[in-house]
Each structure stands twice: as C-alpha cells, then as structure tokens.
Motif scaffolding. Structure first.
Motif, PDB file in Angstrom:
ATOM      1  N   ASP A  14       0.837  -1.269   0.050  1.00 51.36           N
ATOM      2  CA  ASP A  14      -0.138   0.259   0.063  1.00 51.36           C
ATOM      3  C   ASP A  14       1.025   1.184  -0.040  1.00 51.36           C
ATOM      4  N   ARG A  40      -8.227  -1.652 -12.468  1.00 57.08           N
ATOM      5  CA  ARG A  40      -7.491  -1.563 -11.041  1.00 57.08           C
ATOM      6  C   ARG A  40      -8.188  -3.025 -10.396  1.00 57.08           C
ATOM      7  N   PHE A  41      -7.458  -3.817  -9.529  1.00 57.77           N
ATOM      8  CA  PHE A  41      -8.430  -4.665  -8.696  1.00 57.77           C
ATOM      9  C   PHE A  41      -7.895  -4.290  -7.107  1.00 57.77           C
ATOM     10  N   ARG A  44     -13.967  -2.306  -7.816  1.00 61.15           N
ATOM     11  CA  ARG A  44     -15.056  -2.017  -6.542  1.00 61.15           C
ATOM     12  C   ARG A  44     -16.383  -1.665  -7.055  1.00 61.15           C
ATOM     13  N   PHE A  71     -11.942 -11.898  -3.978  1.00 62.83           N
ATOM     14  CA  PHE A  71     -11.142 -11.111  -4.607  1.00 62.83           C
ATOM     15  C   PHE A  71     -10.739 -11.996  -5.798  1.00 62.83           C
ATOM     16  N   ARG A  75     -11.716 -11.016  -9.967  1.00 60.37           N
ATOM     17  CA  ARG A  75     -10.752 -10.934 -11.261  1.00 60.37           C
ATOM     18  C   ARG A  75     -11.562 -11.764 -12.186  1.00 60.37           C
ATOM     19  N   ARG A  96      -2.714  -3.662  -9.421  1.00 62.43           N
ATOM     20  CA  ARG A  96      -2.863  -4.811  -8.557  1.00 62.43           C
ATOM     21  C   ARG A  96      -3.642  -6.169  -9.126  1.00 62.43           C
ATOM     22  N   GLY A 101      -3.462 -10.735  -4.393  1.00 64.94           N
ATOM     23  CA  GLY A 101      -4.176 -11.710  -3.768  1.00 64.94           C
ATOM     24  C   GLY A 101      -3.225 -12.669  -2.673  1.00 64.94           C
ATOM     25  N   TYR A 104      -1.219 -10.518   0.073  1.00 63.06           N
ATOM     26  CA  TYR A 104      -1.854 -10.192   1.455  1.00 63.06           C
ATOM     27  C   TYR A 104      -2.377 -11.208   2.375  1.00 63.06           C
ATOM     28  N   TYR A 152      -5.541  -3.468   6.807  1.00 60.68           N
ATOM     29  CA  TYR A 152      -4.239  -3.934   6.078  1.00 60.68           C
ATOM     30  C   TYR A 152      -3.002  -2.748   6.114  1.00 60.68           C
TER      31      TYR A 152
HETATM   32  N1  NYM Z   1      -5.955  -6.747  -1.763  1.00 61.12           N
HETATM   33  C1  NYM Z   1      -5.929  -6.659  -3.055  1.00 61.12           C
HETATM   34  C2  NYM Z   1      -6.101  -8.033  -1.475  1.00 61.12           C
HETATM   35  O1  NYM Z   1      -6.020  -8.212  -0.084  1.00 61.12           O
HETATM   36  N2  NYM Z   1      -6.234  -9.009  -2.191  1.00 61.12           N
HETATM   37  C3  NYM Z   1      -6.205  -8.841  -3.586  1.00 61.12           C
HETATM   38  O2  NYM Z   1      -6.677  -9.582  -4.471  1.00 61.12           O
HETATM   39  C4  NYM Z   1      -6.210  -7.485  -3.897  1.00 61.12           C
HETATM   40  C5  NYM Z   1      -6.239  -7.187  -5.432  1.00 61.12           C
HETATM   41  O3  NYM Z   1      -6.947  -4.745  -1.028  1.00 61.12           O
HETATM   42  N3  NYM Z   1      -4.763  -3.130   0.843  1.00 61.12           N
HETATM   43  C6  NYM Z   1      -5.806  -5.603  -0.809  1.00 61.12           C
HETATM   44  C7  NYM Z   1      -4.442  -4.937  -0.851  1.00 61.12           C
HETATM   45  C8  NYM Z   1      -4.971  -3.587  -0.795  1.00 61.12           C
HETATM   46  C9  NYM Z   1      -6.412  -3.231  -0.922  1.00 61.12           C
HETATM   47  O4  NYM Z   1      -6.407  -1.405  -1.883  1.00 61.12           O
HETATM   48  C10 NYM Z   1      -6.604  -2.627  -2.479  1.00 61.12           C
HETATM   49  P1  NYM Z   1      -6.037  -0.383  -3.248  1.00 61.12           P
HETATM   50  O5  NYM Z   1      -5.744   0.835  -2.673  1.00 61.12           O
HETATM   51  O6  NYM Z   1      -7.658  -0.260  -4.040  1.00 61.12           O
HETATM   52  O7  NYM Z   1      -4.949  -0.917  -4.024  1.00 61.12           O
END
Ligand code: NYM
Length: 211
Positions: A14, A40-41, A44, A71, A75, A96, A101, A104, A152
């Motif tokens: 992040d 972006r992923f 949302r 998540f 995709r 991302r 995925g 994290y 996170y």
């Molecule tokens: N994230 C993002 C996950 O935990 N799993 C995933 O598959 C993806 C694509 O979501 N903290 C987490 C990482 C980031 C958050 O933040 C998305 P942002 O600012 O939209 O990239």
C-alpha cells in the motif's frame, strides 16, 4: 497483422505509488497510440467489488478464506473481458492483480492456506506480460498521505506483504525503486515498457496464469 495488446501490471505494498505511475504510463501510451486502458483490482464497481469495499473499509467482517475467494472471483468476473481486450489490440495497465491476492492472504499466516491454495482459484486468468514491482520500504510508504485509512494498512502487516512479494517474484518481473522521485520512477517504468513492446513477447498468445 494486428499486434495484441500488452498486459502491464503494477504490484507493490500500500502507498507504493502504483496509481500515480499507472496514470502517467496510460497518458504516455495514449500519445503513442497503444490504446491503453487503466484497470484496477479490486474492481469496486461490481457487486463483488462492493462486498470487498465494505470489507476493506471495515464495514463488514468476512472469513479470511472466503474473502480471498471473493478477491479472486472479482478477477474471474473480468477474465473474458480482459482476454477480449488484449486480443483486440488494447493494452491493459492494471493496478494490482493475483499477486496481491497471494501476498496479502499469505501475510495472515492461516493454517492450510498456503501458496498452492491461494493460486488455485486464479488458474487460467490472463497472465501479465510485464510485472512492475514497486519496491518501497514499509516505513516510507507509511509516511505517505492517506495511509492507515483501510484494513491492512499497518506497518507490521505491510512488512510481511513486502516479504511475500519478494518471494513471488518470477519471470517478467522488473523491480523498480519506488522510493525515488516520481519522474525518475516513470523513466524506469517507460524503459521496461519500451523493452516489452520491442520484444517478441507480444507476438505469441496471451499467457494463462499458473498453467
Ligand atoms: N488486496 C488487493 C487484497 O487483499 N487481495 C487482492 O486480491 C487485491 C487485489 O486490497 N490493501 C488488498 C490490497 C490493498 C487493498 O487497495 C486494495 P487499493 O488501494 O485499492 O489498491
């Protein structure tokens, strides 16, 4: 013959500056008529993406295994569209993807949820042609604006995520020092992207992830 589009992915912890660099790259590719789209992923905007947004902003609690699958499903719901765009000559600049995925989820150290488990639901998705890994220290990232607003975004957790990205680095990955000034980073990004477009990598079909 129409050259297929390139799948260019930005990954990193992040606040590593991915979004800024995605925007700058898309702007440049537009000028060179590469027909880029910025994705972006998590996405949302979809129904699943709304669930993810509520989870990330701590409005709802979800089981860790379940949220990993949501998540991944976010995709999967874009999979056909991604292949179609790439095959029609559109380049995707993506903020991302599957590696986030894994990085994290693995940082949560959950018994039985190892790398193999994390990869399975993503098998067969389009494979990036280039992964630009924006390496920045968790301390520098934490000092950047907006940090700490979402789930996170805690220094200890981000350190584990960073270590996981290091472990996941594979073919097609280029590491960028994301602690540098924005323009310097952009120059390095452009070099890697120019190398991709002038290589033979885009003459073959779009790859499939984890196959
Ligand atoms: N994230 C993002 C996950 O935990 N799993 C995933 O598959 C993806 C694509 O979501 N903290 C987490 C990482 C980031 C958050 O933040 C998305 P942002 O600012 O939209 O990239």
């Amino acid at each position: 013959m129409l050259q297929r589009g390139a799948f260019i992915l930005f990954e990193g912890i992040d606040r590593s500056g991915k979004t800024t660099q995605c925007n700058k790259l898309v702007e440049c590719l537009q000028k060179s008529e590469r027909k880029p789209e910025h994705w972006r992923f998590p996405d949302r905007s979809t129904e699943l993406g709304k669930v993810i947004n509520n989870f990330l902003s701590s409005k709802v609690e979800l089981d860790d295994a379940a949220v990993h699958l949501v998540f991944a499903a976010n995709r999967r719901e874009k999979c056909k569209d991604m292949f179609n765009k790439l095959n029609s000559g559109i380049s995707l600049v993506v903020d991302r993807y599957s590696y986030s995925g894994m990085a994290y989820t693995l940082a949560k150290d959950i018994p039985d949820m190892d790398q193999q488990w994390c990869m399975m639901p993503e098998r067969g998705l389009p494979e990036p042609d280039l992964v630009l890994y924006m390496r920045v220290s968790p301390e520098v990232a934490a000092s950047r604006g907006g940090y700490g607003e979402e789930r996170y975004e805690k220094a200890e957790f981000q350190k584990k995520v960073a270590a996981n990205f290091d472990m996941l680095k594979g073919k097609n990955w280029v590491e960028i020092d994301a602690g540098q000034p924005i323009q310097k980073i952009h120059d390095e990004v452009m070099k890697a992207v120019d190398d991709l477009y002038s290589s033979s990598r885009l003459s073959g079909p779009v790859g499939k992830l984890y196959t």
